[in-house]
Design a protein around this motif. Structure first.
Motif, PDB file in Angstrom:
ATOM      1  N   UNK A   1      18.378  59.485  52.304  1.00 15.71           N
ATOM      2  CA  UNK A   1      17.365  58.838  53.153  1.00 15.71           C
ATOM      3  C   UNK A   1      17.482  57.318  53.028  1.00 15.71           C
ATOM      4  N   UNK A   2      17.579  56.844  51.792  1.00 19.03           N
ATOM      5  CA  UNK A   2      17.677  55.398  51.562  1.00 19.03           C
ATOM      6  C   UNK A   2      18.945  54.825  52.186  1.00 19.03           C
ATOM      7  N   UNK A   3      20.024  55.609  52.145  1.00 18.59           N
ATOM      8  CA  UNK A   3      21.279  55.149  52.749  1.00 18.59           C
ATOM      9  C   UNK A   3      21.106  54.942  54.252  1.00 18.59           C
ATOM     10  N   UNK A   4      20.362  55.838  54.900  1.00 16.08           N
ATOM     11  CA  UNK A   4      20.124  55.704  56.344  1.00 16.08           C
ATOM     12  C   UNK A   4      19.391  54.397  56.624  1.00 16.08           C
ATOM     13  N   UNK A   5      18.333  54.121  55.878  1.00 20.16           N
ATOM     14  CA  UNK A   5      17.565  52.892  56.121  1.00 20.16           C
ATOM     15  C   UNK A   5      18.370  51.643  55.785  1.00 20.16           C
TER      16      UNK A   5
ATOM     17  N   UNK B   1      17.229  54.714  66.511  1.00 17.49           N
ATOM     18  CA  UNK B   1      16.982  56.046  67.043  1.00 17.49           C
ATOM     19  C   UNK B   1      17.280  57.135  66.021  1.00 17.49           C
ATOM     20  N   UNK B   2      18.307  56.951  65.214  1.00 18.04           N
ATOM     21  CA  UNK B   2      18.612  57.934  64.169  1.00 18.04           C
ATOM     22  C   UNK B   2      17.479  58.018  63.154  1.00 18.04           C
TER      23      UNK B   2
ATOM     24  N   UNK C   1      15.512  60.089  70.022  1.00 14.56           N
ATOM     25  CA  UNK C   1      16.803  59.504  69.650  1.00 14.56           C
ATOM     26  C   UNK C   1      16.916  58.015  69.979  1.00 14.56           C
ATOM     27  N   UNK C   2      15.833  57.424  70.450  1.00  6.79           N
ATOM     28  CA  UNK C   2      15.864  55.980  70.718  1.00  6.79           C
ATOM     29  C   UNK C   2      14.446  55.434  70.654  1.00  6.79           C
ATOM     30  N   UNK C   3      14.346  54.135  70.403  1.00  6.49           N
ATOM     31  CA  UNK C   3      13.051  53.478  70.284  1.00  6.49           C
ATOM     32  C   UNK C   3      12.770  52.674  71.552  1.00  6.49           C
ATOM     33  N   UNK C   4      11.565  52.825  72.075  1.00  3.50           N
ATOM     34  CA  UNK C   4      11.175  52.037  73.237  1.00  3.50           C
ATOM     35  C   UNK C   4      10.931  50.594  72.817  1.00  3.50           C
TER      36      UNK C   4
ATOM     37  N   UNK D   1      24.559  64.134  57.794  1.00  6.16           N
ATOM     38  CA  UNK D   1      25.293  64.038  59.059  1.00  6.16           C
ATOM     39  C   UNK D   1      24.925  62.757  59.802  1.00  6.16           C
ATOM     40  N   UNK D   2      23.622  62.479  59.887  1.00  8.97           N
ATOM     41  CA  UNK D   2      23.196  61.286  60.613  1.00  8.97           C
ATOM     42  C   UNK D   2      23.472  60.004  59.816  1.00  8.97           C
ATOM     43  N   UNK D   3      23.505  60.099  58.495  1.00  6.37           N
ATOM     44  CA  UNK D   3      23.914  58.940  57.694  1.00  6.37           C
ATOM     45  C   UNK D   3      25.372  58.591  57.998  1.00  6.37           C
TER      46      UNK D   3
END
Length: 202
Positions: A18-22, A46-47, A84-87, A144-146
């Motif tokens: 989780x930390x790697x993603x951020x 978005x990820x 999957x994306x931020x407005x 996977x998402x990382x």
């Protein structure tokens, strides 16, 4: 004993990834964390948004411990892909903070339940699960998402790695041009070699 070890091990790995993603957002401006970097629109913020919703649902309603904030419905066609994306109205801080709140909710579920506690995933072909299944699933999804985030970040500034501590050393453009040229030569040579190795037809 092995159940406690397995839960602790999986939970620890999930916390790290989780930390790697951020970390992939660190040092980037608003445009770069939001802009599409693949032909299907994949983007860094978005990820994070997507993973926050996954965690909220899988460690929430699956175990009858719903996340205390509104979430988009899986079955709402109008919301398809919106995770999957931020407005432009969603700030980086809001998305990141929601992900961290999802972690807290997930961690509370993981701590409270035994690894063989039953859950129900109505959208899965085999909906009856255990906490073990969901821990493995979310660790797989997050990893996977990382990996996606790592490649997106590499496209932006050639930064790779899982944390600042293990970041790959930075090289200049000349180094990477030479590296890519070497890999390209090997790829072409492999194709040529295969063509030469084919037996004659007829």
């Amino acid at each position: 004993m092995i159940d406690d070890f397995a839960k602790k091990y999986l939970h620890s790995d999930l916390r790290e990834i989780r930390e790697a993603v951020l970390w992939k957002l660190d040092g980037l401006g608003e445009y770069d964390i939001r802009r599409p970097l693949t032909s299907t629109g994949t983007n860094l913020l978005g990820l994070v948004k997507h993973l926050s919703i996954l965690e909220s649902r899988y460690f929430g309603e699956v175990f009858d411990r719903p996340f205390p904030e509104p979430l988009p419905r899986w079955d709402d066609a109008g919301e398809h892909g919106a995770d999957m994306w931020a407005t432009e109205h969603e700030t980086r801080g809001e998305v990141v903070d929601r992900y961290r709140r999802a972690w807290e909710h997930s961690d509370a579920t993981i701590t409270a339940l035994a690894i063989d506690s039953p859950g129900h995933v109505p959208w899965w072909p085999r909906p009856d699960v255990k906490l073990f299944n969901i821990l493995v699933h979310m660790l797989t999804e997050t990893s996977r998402h990382a990996g996606h985030a790592d490649i997106l970040r590499e496209q932006l500034d050639a930064s790779t790695g899982t944390t600042a501590k293990y970041a790959a050393p930075q090289h200049d453009a000349t180094f990477w041009e030479a590296q890519c040229a070497k890999i390209e030569r090997a790829a072409k040579a492999a194709v040529t070699g295969q063509a030469c190795a084919r037996p004659p037809v007829g």
